[in-house]
Scaffold this motif. Sequence first.
Motif, PDB file in Angstrom:
ATOM      1  N   VAL A 185     -47.451   5.131 -32.626  1.00 42.57           N
ATOM      2  CA  VAL A 185     -45.993   5.162 -32.680  1.00 42.57           C
ATOM      3  C   VAL A 185     -45.568   5.856 -33.970  1.00 42.57           C
ATOM      4  CG1 VAL A 185     -43.858   3.828 -32.655  1.00 42.57           C
ATOM      5  CG2 VAL A 185     -45.861   2.981 -31.408  1.00 42.57           C
ATOM      6  N   GLU A 186     -44.836   6.940 -33.822  1.00 44.84           N
ATOM      7  CA  GLU A 186     -44.300   7.648 -34.986  1.00 44.84           C
ATOM      8  C   GLU A 186     -42.895   7.125 -35.246  1.00 44.84           C
ATOM      9  OE1 GLU A 186     -43.273  12.193 -36.452  1.00 44.84           O
ATOM     10  OE2 GLU A 186     -44.641  11.882 -34.777  1.00 44.84           O
ATOM     11  N   VAL A 187     -42.598   6.843 -36.518  1.00 42.42           N
ATOM     12  CA  VAL A 187     -41.295   6.316 -36.937  1.00 42.42           C
ATOM     13  C   VAL A 187     -40.613   7.391 -37.766  1.00 42.42           C
ATOM     14  CG1 VAL A 187     -40.097   4.517 -38.239  1.00 42.42           C
ATOM     15  CG2 VAL A 187     -42.221   3.973 -37.004  1.00 42.42           C
ATOM     16  N   ARG A 188     -39.417   7.831 -37.326  1.00 41.60           N
ATOM     17  CA  ARG A 188     -38.685   8.867 -38.049  1.00 41.60           C
ATOM     18  C   ARG A 188     -37.230   8.458 -38.191  1.00 41.60           C
ATOM     19  NH1 ARG A 188     -41.134  13.974 -37.398  1.00 41.60           N
ATOM     20  NH2 ARG A 188     -39.531  14.674 -38.854  1.00 41.60           N
ATOM     21  N   GLN A 189     -36.709   8.569 -39.406  1.00 43.39           N
ATOM     22  CA  GLN A 189     -35.299   8.267 -39.639  1.00 43.39           C
ATOM     23  C   GLN A 189     -34.446   9.382 -39.072  1.00 43.39           C
ATOM     24  OE1 GLN A 189     -34.346   7.213 -43.654  1.00 43.39           O
ATOM     25  NE2 GLN A 189     -32.147   7.357 -43.322  1.00 43.39           N
ATOM     26  N   TYR A 207     -40.686  -3.145 -36.670  1.00 47.82           N
ATOM     27  CA  TYR A 207     -40.313  -3.089 -35.253  1.00 47.82           C
ATOM     28  C   TYR A 207     -41.320  -2.243 -34.466  1.00 47.82           C
ATOM     29  CZ  TYR A 207     -35.710  -5.039 -36.480  1.00 47.82           C
ATOM     30  OH  TYR A 207     -34.687  -5.825 -36.925  1.00 47.82           O
ATOM     31  N   ALA A 208     -41.766  -1.124 -35.056  1.00 51.25           N
ATOM     32  CA  ALA A 208     -42.755  -0.268 -34.390  1.00 51.25           C
ATOM     33  C   ALA A 208     -44.065  -1.027 -34.184  1.00 51.25           C
ATOM     34  CB  ALA A 208     -42.987   1.001 -35.203  1.00 51.25           C
ATOM     35  N   GLN A 209     -44.438  -1.862 -35.140  1.00 49.94           N
ATOM     36  CA  GLN A 209     -45.652  -2.665 -34.995  1.00 49.94           C
ATOM     37  C   GLN A 209     -45.496  -3.679 -33.869  1.00 49.94           C
ATOM     38  OE1 GLN A 209     -45.741  -3.891 -39.138  1.00 49.94           O
ATOM     39  NE2 GLN A 209     -47.660  -2.773 -39.454  1.00 49.94           N
ATOM     40  N   GLU A 210     -44.326  -4.293 -33.789  1.00 48.72           N
ATOM     41  CA  GLU A 210     -44.042  -5.248 -32.711  1.00 48.72           C
ATOM     42  C   GLU A 210     -44.131  -4.535 -31.353  1.00 48.72           C
ATOM     43  OE1 GLU A 210     -40.203  -7.905 -31.273  1.00 48.72           O
ATOM     44  OE2 GLU A 210     -40.404  -7.459 -33.399  1.00 48.72           O
ATOM     45  N   MET A 235     -29.220   2.008 -40.470  1.00 45.16           N
ATOM     46  CA  MET A 235     -29.800   3.319 -40.277  1.00 45.16           C
ATOM     47  C   MET A 235     -30.433   3.391 -38.892  1.00 45.16           C
ATOM     48  SD  MET A 235     -31.895   3.939 -43.760  1.00 45.16           S
ATOM     49  CE  MET A 235     -31.228   3.369 -45.292  1.00 45.16           C
ATOM     50  N   ARG A 236     -30.499   4.602 -38.382  1.00 44.38           N
ATOM     51  CA  ARG A 236     -31.136   4.829 -37.090  1.00 44.38           C
ATOM     52  C   ARG A 236     -32.541   5.388 -37.292  1.00 44.38           C
ATOM     53  NH1 ARG A 236     -26.844   7.659 -33.056  1.00 44.38           N
ATOM     54  NH2 ARG A 236     -25.189   6.170 -33.356  1.00 44.38           N
ATOM     55  N   PHE A 237     -33.441   4.933 -36.433  1.00 40.23           N
ATOM     56  CA  PHE A 237     -34.810   5.415 -36.466  1.00 40.23           C
ATOM     57  C   PHE A 237     -35.259   5.727 -35.048  1.00 40.23           C
ATOM     58  CE2 PHE A 237     -34.387   3.203 -40.414  1.00 40.23           C
ATOM     59  CZ  PHE A 237     -35.156   3.926 -41.312  1.00 40.23           C
ATOM     60  N   LEU A 238     -36.039   6.793 -34.924  1.00 41.81           N
ATOM     61  CA  LEU A 238     -36.619   7.175 -33.652  1.00 41.81           C
ATOM     62  C   LEU A 238     -38.066   6.716 -33.643  1.00 41.81           C
ATOM     63  CD1 LEU A 238     -36.452   8.775 -30.960  1.00 41.81           C
ATOM     64  CD2 LEU A 238     -37.221  10.777 -32.264  1.00 41.81           C
ATOM     65  N   LEU A 239     -38.437   5.943 -32.625  1.00 37.54           N
ATOM     66  CA  LEU A 239     -39.820   5.552 -32.419  1.00 37.54           C
ATOM     67  C   LEU A 239     -40.318   6.373 -31.236  1.00 37.54           C
ATOM     68  CD1 LEU A 239     -39.534   1.628 -32.527  1.00 37.54           C
ATOM     69  CD2 LEU A 239     -39.693   3.235 -34.437  1.00 37.54           C
ATOM     70  N   MET A 240     -41.281   7.255 -31.469  1.00 36.71           N
ATOM     71  CA  MET A 240     -41.879   8.038 -30.384  1.00 36.71           C
ATOM     72  C   MET A 240     -43.305   7.573 -30.214  1.00 36.71           C
ATOM     73  SD  MET A 240     -40.879  12.046 -30.546  1.00 36.71           S
ATOM     74  CE  MET A 240     -41.475  12.196 -32.202  1.00 36.71           C
ATOM     75  N   PHE A 281     -39.843   6.943 -25.901  1.00 39.21           N
ATOM     76  CA  PHE A 281     -39.173   6.829 -27.189  1.00 39.21           C
ATOM     77  C   PHE A 281     -38.238   5.633 -27.192  1.00 39.21           C
ATOM     78  CE2 PHE A 281     -36.153   8.934 -24.531  1.00 39.21           C
ATOM     79  CZ  PHE A 281     -34.931   8.424 -24.936  1.00 39.21           C
ATOM     80  N   ALA A 282     -37.868   5.220 -28.382  1.00 38.08           N
ATOM     81  CA  ALA A 282     -36.816   4.219 -28.563  1.00 38.08           C
ATOM     82  C   ALA A 282     -36.001   4.649 -29.768  1.00 38.08           C
ATOM     83  CB  ALA A 282     -37.410   2.835 -28.792  1.00 38.08           C
TER      84      ALA A 282
END
Length: 140
Positions: free
Chosen positions: A107-111, A94-97, A1-6, A80-81
């Motif tokens: 860091v917001e994590v969104r699928q 991964y966002a915590q890392e 799955m893909r996730f957006l980290l902003m 973003f990533a």
Amino acid sequence: MRFLLMHRIDERAPEAWNPSQEFIEKMGAMIQDWSERGILITAEGVHPSEKGSLVRKDRGAATKVTDGPFTEAKEVIGGFALINAEDRAQAVRYAQEYADLFAEIEVEVRQGGAGGARPRNRSRPGPPAGQVRSGCHPSR
């Protein structure tokens, strides 16, 4: 799955747009690691809000454009990533890392995608396996 980290930062902080050499090296090492492991699809930092605009359309109203800087905002988007992860729990790890590289960050994590499925028609093909489309820097 893909996730957006902003990630959001306080752009008034001195390090927001002028990262230390140590930070740049740590970020570069993480980018390389995540790229080699197939986690990172693409990532990039953004310019300060003074170089941005906000386009808003309220229901039944005309579209409004506000040019930066967004001085009323406590935090602004810093970058973003786009990553691959098995599920949201892994994306959060991964966002915590990623967040651990910063002194202060949100860091917001969104699928992404419909249920995480990859879109069938892509206007731009992704980078070859193991390559990143662009670098990730908190400032530019």
